[in-house]
Scaffold this motif. Structure first.
Motif, short mmCIF file in Angstrom:
data_model
loop_
_atom_site.label_atom_id
_atom_site.label_comp_id
_atom_site.label_asym_id
_atom_site.label_seq_id
_atom_site.Cartn_x
_atom_site.Cartn_y
_atom_site.Cartn_z
N ALA A 54 0.83 -1.21 0.00
CA ALA A 54 0.00 0.00 0.00
C ALA A 54 0.86 1.26 0.00
O ALA A 54 0.54 2.24 -0.68
CB ALA A 54 -0.93 0.00 1.21
N GLU A 55 1.96 1.23 0.74
CA GLU A 55 2.86 2.38 0.77
C GLU A 55 3.51 2.59 -0.61
O GLU A 55 3.63 3.72 -1.08
CB GLU A 55 3.93 2.20 1.84
CG GLU A 55 4.83 3.40 2.01
CD GLU A 55 5.86 3.24 3.10
OE1 GLU A 55 6.75 4.11 3.18
OE2 GLU A 55 5.80 2.25 3.88
N ALA A 56 3.90 1.51 -1.26
CA ALA A 56 4.49 1.60 -2.59
C ALA A 56 3.48 2.16 -3.59
O ALA A 56 3.82 2.99 -4.44
CB ALA A 56 4.99 0.23 -3.05
N VAL A 57 2.23 1.72 -3.49
CA VAL A 57 1.17 2.22 -4.37
C VAL A 57 0.98 3.72 -4.14
O VAL A 57 0.85 4.49 -5.10
CB VAL A 57 -0.14 1.44 -4.15
CG1 VAL A 57 -1.33 2.14 -4.80
CG2 VAL A 57 0.00 0.02 -4.70
N ALA A 58 0.97 4.15 -2.89
CA ALA A 58 0.80 5.58 -2.59
C ALA A 58 1.94 6.40 -3.19
O ALA A 58 1.71 7.46 -3.80
CB ALA A 58 0.72 5.80 -1.08
N LEU A 59 3.17 5.91 -3.06
CA LEU A 59 4.33 6.60 -3.65
C LEU A 59 4.19 6.67 -5.18
O LEU A 59 4.47 7.70 -5.79
CB LEU A 59 5.62 5.87 -3.28
CG LEU A 59 6.04 5.95 -1.82
CD1 LEU A 59 7.19 4.97 -1.55
CD2 LEU A 59 6.45 7.37 -1.45
N ALA A 60 3.76 5.55 -5.77
CA ALA A 60 3.60 5.50 -7.22
C ALA A 60 2.54 6.48 -7.69
O ALA A 60 2.75 7.21 -8.67
CB ALA A 60 3.24 4.08 -7.66
N ARG A 61 1.43 6.51 -7.02
CA ARG A 61 0.35 7.41 -7.43
C ARG A 61 0.75 8.87 -7.25
O ARG A 61 0.42 9.71 -8.08
CB ARG A 61 -0.93 7.08 -6.66
CG ARG A 61 -1.53 5.78 -7.15
CD ARG A 61 -2.83 5.47 -6.48
NE ARG A 61 -3.40 4.24 -7.04
CZ ARG A 61 -4.36 3.57 -6.46
NH1 ARG A 61 -4.89 3.99 -5.32
NH2 ARG A 61 -4.82 2.46 -7.02
N ASP A 62 1.49 9.16 -6.18
CA ASP A 62 1.99 10.52 -5.98
C ASP A 62 2.91 10.94 -7.12
O ASP A 62 3.00 12.12 -7.46
CB ASP A 62 2.74 10.64 -4.65
CG ASP A 62 1.82 10.64 -3.44
OD1 ASP A 62 0.58 10.76 -3.61
OD2 ASP A 62 2.33 10.49 -2.31
N ALA A 63 3.61 9.96 -7.71
CA ALA A 63 4.54 10.24 -8.82
C ALA A 63 3.85 10.19 -10.18
O ALA A 63 4.50 10.36 -11.20
CB ALA A 63 5.69 9.23 -8.77
N GLY A 64 2.54 9.93 -10.20
CA GLY A 64 1.80 9.93 -11.45
C GLY A 64 1.63 8.58 -12.11
O GLY A 64 1.09 8.49 -13.21
N LEU A 65 2.07 7.51 -11.47
CA LEU A 65 1.86 6.18 -12.02
C LEU A 65 0.47 5.68 -11.63
O LEU A 65 -0.15 6.21 -10.72
CB LEU A 65 2.92 5.21 -11.51
CG LEU A 65 4.37 5.50 -11.89
CD1 LEU A 65 5.29 4.45 -11.29
CD2 LEU A 65 4.54 5.56 -13.38
N GLY A 66 0.02 4.66 -12.33
CA GLY A 66 -1.24 4.02 -11.98
C GLY A 66 -2.46 4.60 -12.67
O GLY A 66 -3.58 4.19 -12.40
N SER A 67 -2.24 5.52 -13.59
CA SER A 67 -3.38 6.14 -14.26
C SER A 67 -3.93 5.27 -15.38
O SER A 67 -4.98 5.57 -15.94
CB SER A 67 -2.98 7.50 -14.83
OG SER A 67 -1.98 7.34 -15.81
N GLY A 68 -3.19 4.19 -15.74
CA GLY A 68 -3.65 3.33 -16.81
C GLY A 68 -3.28 3.83 -18.18
O GLY A 68 -3.70 3.28 -19.19
N THR A 69 -2.44 4.87 -18.24
CA THR A 69 -2.05 5.43 -19.54
C THR A 69 -0.77 4.81 -20.06
O THR A 69 -0.26 5.23 -21.08
CB THR A 69 -1.85 6.95 -19.43
OG1 THR A 69 -0.83 7.20 -18.46
CG2 THR A 69 -3.13 7.65 -19.05
#
Length: 82
Positions: A54-69
């Motif tokens: 969950a912490e890794a996901v939060a870091l990734a989303r803060d960096a703009g990853l995970g948008s599905g693009t």
């Protein structure tokens, strides 16, 4: 490029984690074994010094990853299911 300490494949796995995919789904998407995905997730956590997925996901989303693009997808690789 976010997370320069990660390999392209690790960044790709992190992007898919941030999209909410589980290990089995990531394995199917990247045509890898679940064991390999577990290993890559562990490497990502270690390199990011994240204590949990969950912490890794939060870091990734803060960096703009995970948008599905396909942000975390290595050049020349398809971002959709094979």
């Amino acid at each position: 490029m976010p997370f320069p300490q990660l390999t392209d494949r690790e960044r790709e796995v992190l992007d898919l984690l941030a999209q909410g995919l589980d290990n089995a789904s990531i394995a199917r998407r990247l045509v890898l074994s679940e064991k390999t995905v577990r290993n890559r997730v562990g490497e990502v956590l270690a390199k990011l010094r994240a204590r949990s997925r969950a912490e890794a996901v939060a870091l990734a989303r803060d960096a703009g990853l995970g948008s599905g693009t396909g942000t975390g997808t290595a050049p020349g690789r398809a971002s959709g299911p094979a």
